[in-house]
Design an enzyme around this catalytic site. Structure first.
Site, PDB file in Angstrom:
ATOM      1  CG  HIS A   1      53.297  52.555  63.004  1.00  0.00           C
ATOM      2  ND1 HIS A   1      54.004  52.925  63.879  1.00  0.00           N
ATOM      3  CD2 HIS A   1      51.986  52.731  63.252  1.00  0.00           C
ATOM      4  CE1 HIS A   1      53.247  53.619  64.796  1.00  0.00           C
ATOM      5  NE2 HIS A   1      52.050  53.481  64.463  1.00  0.00           N
TER       6      HIS A   1
HETATM    7  C1  FAD Z   1      45.365  50.454  66.241  1.00  0.00           C
HETATM    8  C2  FAD Z   1      46.144  51.762  65.335  1.00  0.00           C
HETATM    9  C3  FAD Z   1      46.593  52.727  65.728  1.00  0.00           C
HETATM   10  C4  FAD Z   1      47.597  53.770  65.005  1.00  0.00           C
HETATM   11  N1  FAD Z   1      47.858  54.832  65.548  1.00  0.00           N
HETATM   12  C5  FAD Z   1      48.434  55.505  65.064  1.00  0.00           C
HETATM   13  C6  FAD Z   1      48.979  56.837  65.388  1.00  0.00           C
HETATM   14  O1  FAD Z   1      48.526  57.116  66.737  1.00  0.00           O
HETATM   15  N2  FAD Z   1      49.787  57.787  64.610  1.00  0.00           N
HETATM   16  C7  FAD Z   1      50.131  57.474  63.448  1.00  0.00           C
HETATM   17  O2  FAD Z   1      50.542  57.942  62.720  1.00  0.00           O
HETATM   18  N3  FAD Z   1      49.925  55.965  62.752  1.00  0.00           N
HETATM   19  C8  FAD Z   1      48.873  55.296  63.522  1.00  0.00           C
HETATM   20  N4  FAD Z   1      48.516  54.098  62.888  1.00  0.00           N
HETATM   21  C9  FAD Z   1      48.724  54.036  61.646  1.00  0.00           C
HETATM   22  C10 FAD Z   1      48.301  54.730  60.507  1.00  0.00           C
HETATM   23  O3  FAD Z   1      46.840  54.965  60.849  1.00  0.00           O
HETATM   24  C11 FAD Z   1      48.435  54.034  59.386  1.00  0.00           C
HETATM   25  O4  FAD Z   1      49.713  53.924  59.010  1.00  0.00           O
HETATM   26  C12 FAD Z   1      47.698  54.969  57.985  1.00  0.00           C
HETATM   27  O5  FAD Z   1      46.425  55.130  58.284  1.00  0.00           O
HETATM   28  C13 FAD Z   1      47.760  53.992  56.820  1.00  0.00           C
HETATM   29  O6  FAD Z   1      47.384  54.935  55.595  1.00  0.00           O
HETATM   30  P1  FAD Z   1      47.157  54.232  54.241  1.00  0.00           P
HETATM   31  O7  FAD Z   1      46.442  55.352  53.293  1.00  0.00           O
HETATM   32  O8  FAD Z   1      48.279  53.564  53.775  1.00  0.00           O
HETATM   33  O9  FAD Z   1      46.097  53.044  54.630  1.00  0.00           O
HETATM   34  P2  FAD Z   1      44.585  53.253  55.420  1.00  0.00           P
HETATM   35  O10 FAD Z   1      44.688  54.424  56.180  1.00  0.00           O
HETATM   36  O11 FAD Z   1      44.798  51.692  56.144  1.00  0.00           O
HETATM   37  O12 FAD Z   1      43.441  53.172  54.255  1.00  0.00           O
HETATM   38  C14 FAD Z   1      43.690  52.077  53.217  1.00  0.00           C
HETATM   39  C15 FAD Z   1      42.021  51.895  52.836  1.00  0.00           C
HETATM   40  O13 FAD Z   1      41.855  51.215  51.797  1.00  0.00           O
HETATM   41  C16 FAD Z   1      40.720  50.334  51.702  1.00  0.00           C
HETATM   42  N5  FAD Z   1      40.942  49.249  50.888  1.00  0.00           N
HETATM   43  C17 FAD Z   1      41.709  48.235  50.938  1.00  0.00           C
HETATM   44  N6  FAD Z   1      41.904  47.637  49.852  1.00  0.00           N
HETATM   45  C18 FAD Z   1      40.731  47.788  49.244  1.00  0.00           C
HETATM   46  C19 FAD Z   1      40.249  47.463  47.920  1.00  0.00           C
HETATM   47  N7  FAD Z   1      40.538  46.520  47.294  1.00  0.00           N
HETATM   48  N8  FAD Z   1      39.063  48.119  47.462  1.00  0.00           N
HETATM   49  C20 FAD Z   1      38.625  49.279  48.131  1.00  0.00           C
HETATM   50  N9  FAD Z   1      39.074  49.672  49.248  1.00  0.00           N
HETATM   51  C21 FAD Z   1      40.269  49.084  49.927  1.00  0.00           C
HETATM   52  C22 FAD Z   1      40.752  49.880  53.217  1.00  0.00           C
HETATM   53  O14 FAD Z   1      39.389  49.270  53.699  1.00  0.00           O
HETATM   54  C23 FAD Z   1      40.996  51.146  53.844  1.00  0.00           C
HETATM   55  O15 FAD Z   1      40.103  52.077  54.500  1.00  0.00           O
HETATM   56  C24 FAD Z   1      47.874  53.135  63.771  1.00  0.00           C
HETATM   57  C25 FAD Z   1      47.152  52.248  63.285  1.00  0.00           C
HETATM   58  C26 FAD Z   1      46.352  51.254  63.943  1.00  0.00           C
HETATM   59  C27 FAD Z   1      45.895  49.972  63.396  1.00  0.00           C
END
Ligand code: FAD
Ligand code: SF4
Length: 632
Positions: free
Chosen positions: A569
């Protein structure tokens, strides 16, 4: 390295039967003691290493080679040819020094993860194939980047299709804007999750094949999802609302009006409706979760089933590899298709390398396609949602990284695990992967316990011991229950660009280190109260403990810097706030010093949200997108 064989699509490598990787396998899981064939194990490990980014594979091979070399030097034989007793003496020597023990544990984790996933591949895929999907894949307009013209124009580009990006895209499309979501990863569908070898899924759906880590003492393993849907593709589905006390802190200390509890609860409601949250039903909870609840109840501690976004979950424990029932309701099944229905398009397999700007005014983005060609997307508005560890490096390499706090204040919500052996079979991998919570110490101490198993076979990475003892434990894997604990940490890390590469650092504070030890003590108590015979604390070099006194004794001497930490997280590297000095992003999500650029992902979260963060990130993204629509 040529392919040896293909099992369910996972290409192992043809390793030398007496080579260094086979030696490593024989050292950790000796075949004479009932371990797997060293050559087979070496092939699977080799196949995995081939998929890891430079320099992970060569580094692991170099260490295995050094062990093999040491065996030849000291005993005149290759490691794989040494007799069992000599290999055990070598293991003892490696495990007795803190420096080599850390290395040994890292190698052990890799060997057990790859071997366990491969050994259980048939069972896992049989189960996946038998289950009927709860719903089909959603209709989405996903265009692989190579099918687009070299230059396209749109009203708004959203970079990243995960928790934050998806919600922002939907809201912007609903307001009538032409939206293009650009995603580095590819689209995955339910057939991928039903038919593909677990290691193939692991390496395809995680950044760096799952080897991302924060450098520090101790280092922290930091898995991150990559694909259309971002980390929600692989997460556990646990869905907490942001606690009011946390929202109060963000409003009062960081000046984030959006976090006002009354208004924010509307956004949280909207997220919960969109991703369809509900408590884990008893019939899929699984024994791992049930034992956690039994232990907590006997201790008189507050506990209950977790709330998740997985309507139709069948409890197959594969959430971390993509859900083969399409039950886990990640944003690829709701917000993204809804955005597409409103006219948005998703460009997959395009890594945005720069945000384009002219005199501080954003003009679009430049992306790299898999064939190396450039894709230019011109737009007057850009929403960056690459995730906490990727957003700051993108802004920095775009010449927009001027704010001194950008990339700093990384909080990880670090996690430790503990497990216990029960007389009864637990079969932790039958049931929901993350199923029950013990929140007794959450508000008071920032410690949340969650019953967490691993996909079939992969849970073996938590098994104690090495060599013959480890093989014996693997035979009893069915009898283990496992718990995870996360602590509300102080921001103690950073994401930086050094020599063209991203470096994640995290230095656990003393206070948080001791909080993690306390978390192990609490998990041990729950497991013992539930009837566990022996608790594996995860502390290096410590044998399992059988009672609370022994548990406390072991923990009293433990050094937090030797803990095995994982974090799921990450947040805070572009925190939002009203103070222009402290926060790179303002209270409406706008990057300071740029016009037309918003950030809407985990990086804007002002401080550790103290709960699993997906719902919080989604709600913030909704609020930021509403602000774009309202104020332009
Ligand atoms: C194994 C695991 C289990 C988890 N379980 C939970 C849970 O049960 N409950 C919960 O609340 N949270 C959980 N989390 C955490 C939660 O999923 C994340 O905190 C959340 O998805 C983050 O959201 P975000 O939008 O910041 O990034 P992300 O969801 O990570 O999305 C970012 C996206 O941007 C893309 N990206 C990155 N750089 C670039 C670029 N330069 N150009 C184009 N695309 C790019 C990436 O490929 C990715 O697809 C878990 C995480 C993991 C790893
Ligand atoms: S346990 Fe996870 S992977 Fe299995 S059906 Fe439920 S949500 Fe899907």
């Amino acid at each position: 390295m040529s392919d040896a064989r293909c099992r369910h699509g996972f290409a192992a490598t043809a390793e030398h039967p007496r080579g260094a990787l086979a030696g490593l396998g024989a050292l950790l899981l000796p075949p004479e003691a009932g371990g797997p064939s060293s050559q087979q194990l070496a092939g699977v490990l080799g196949g995995y290493l081939r998929r890891t980014p430079h320099p992970v594979g060569p580094a692991v091979r170099a260490v295995a080679g050094a062990l093999d070399g040491a065996a030849r030097l000291l005993d005149g034989d290759r490691l794989v040819d040494l007799d069992l007793a000599t290999r055990e003496r070598m293991l003892d020597r490696l495990a007795s020094s803190p420096r080599t023990e850390l290395l040994l544990d890292g190698l052990k984790a890799l060997v057990l993860l790859t071997h366990g996933a491969d050994a259980f591949a048939d069972e896992l895929l049989d189960r996946a194939g038998r289950d009927v999907p709860a719903r089909p894949d959603a209709a989405m307009t996903v265009v692989p980047s190579t099918q687009l013209a070299a230059t396209v124009r749109t009203d708004v580009v959203v970079v990243g299709s995960g928790a934050g990006g998806a919600m922002a895209a939907r809201q912007l499309a609903a307001a009538g804007l032409e939206v293009l979501v650009v995603e580095e990863g590819r689209r995955f569908g339910v057939e991928d999750f039903r038919t593909t070898h677990p290691l193939e899924r692991w390496t395809a759906m995680y950044r760096d094949a799952g080897t991302t880590a924060a450098v520090g003492n101790p280092p922290v393993v930091l898995p991150l999802g990559r694909g259309v849907g971002g980390t929600t593709l692989v997460n556990s589905g646990t869905s907490f609302r942001t606690p009011d006390r946390v929202l109060g802190r963000w409003r009062d200390r960081h000046g984030v009006d959006l976090a006002d509890a009354a208004g924010f609860s509307g956004l949280l409601d909207e997220v919960e409706r969109t991703i369809a949250t509900a408590p884990v039903p008893a019939d899929v909870m699984g024994r791992n979760g049930e034992l956690t609840l039994v232990g907590a109840e006997r201790l008189g501690w507050s506990s209950g089933p977790l709330v998740r976004n997985a309507p139709g979950c069948g409890g197959c424990c594969q959430c971390a590899l993509g859900c083969p029932r399409n039950a886990k309701y990640g944003v690829h099944l709701n917000a993204l298709p809804q955005a597409c229905e409103l006219g948005a398009r998703i460009v997959s397999e395009a890594r945005v390398t720069r945000v384009l700007h002219d005199g501080g005014r954003v003009t679009g983005v430049l992306a790299r396609r898999p064939d190396g060609s450039a894709l230019r997307i011109e737009a007057p508005r850009v929403v960056v949602a690459c995730g906490t560890t990727e957003t700051p490096p993108l802004l920095m390499r775009s010449g927009l990284g001027g704010h001194r706090q950008l990339g700093r204040n990384l909080a990880l919500h670090p996690a430790v695990g503990a497990s216990a052996r029960f007389a009864e079979p637990v079969t932790s991998w039958v049931g929901v992967l993350q199923s029950a919570q013990v929140d007794q110490f959450h508000a008071s101490d920032g410690i949340m316990l969650e019953a967490t198993a691993m996909p079939p076979g992969m849970g073996s990475i938590g098994m104690p011991g090495y060599g013959r003892a480890l093989v014996a434990e693997l035979d009893r894997a069915e009898h283990y229950a496992s718990l995870g604990a996360m602590i509300a940490d102080a921001p103690a890390g950073s994401v930086r660009r050094i020599g063209g590469r991203t470096l994640i650092r995290y230095q656990l504070t003393r206070t948080d280190g001791h909080r993690l030890l306390r978390a192990i003590a609490l998990m041990g108590r729950v497991l013992l109260a539930a009837g566990g015979d022996e608790v594996v604390t995860g502390l290096p070099g410590q044998p399992p403990v059988t009672d609370v006194e022994e548990l406390d004794r072991v923990l009293a001497d433990a050094d937090p810097r030797r803990l095995h930490l994982t974090a799921f997280h990450p947040t805070g590297t572009a925190r939002m706030g009203a103070d222009a000095q402290r926060s790179p992003v303002d209270e409406r999500g706008r990057l300071r010093g740029a016009e037309g650029l918003w950030v809407a992902d985990g990086s804007v979260v002002p401080s550790c949200p103290e709960v699993n963060p997906q719902v919080t990130i989604m709600a913030l993204a909704l609020g930021i997108a509403d602000g774009i629509v309202a104020h332009g």
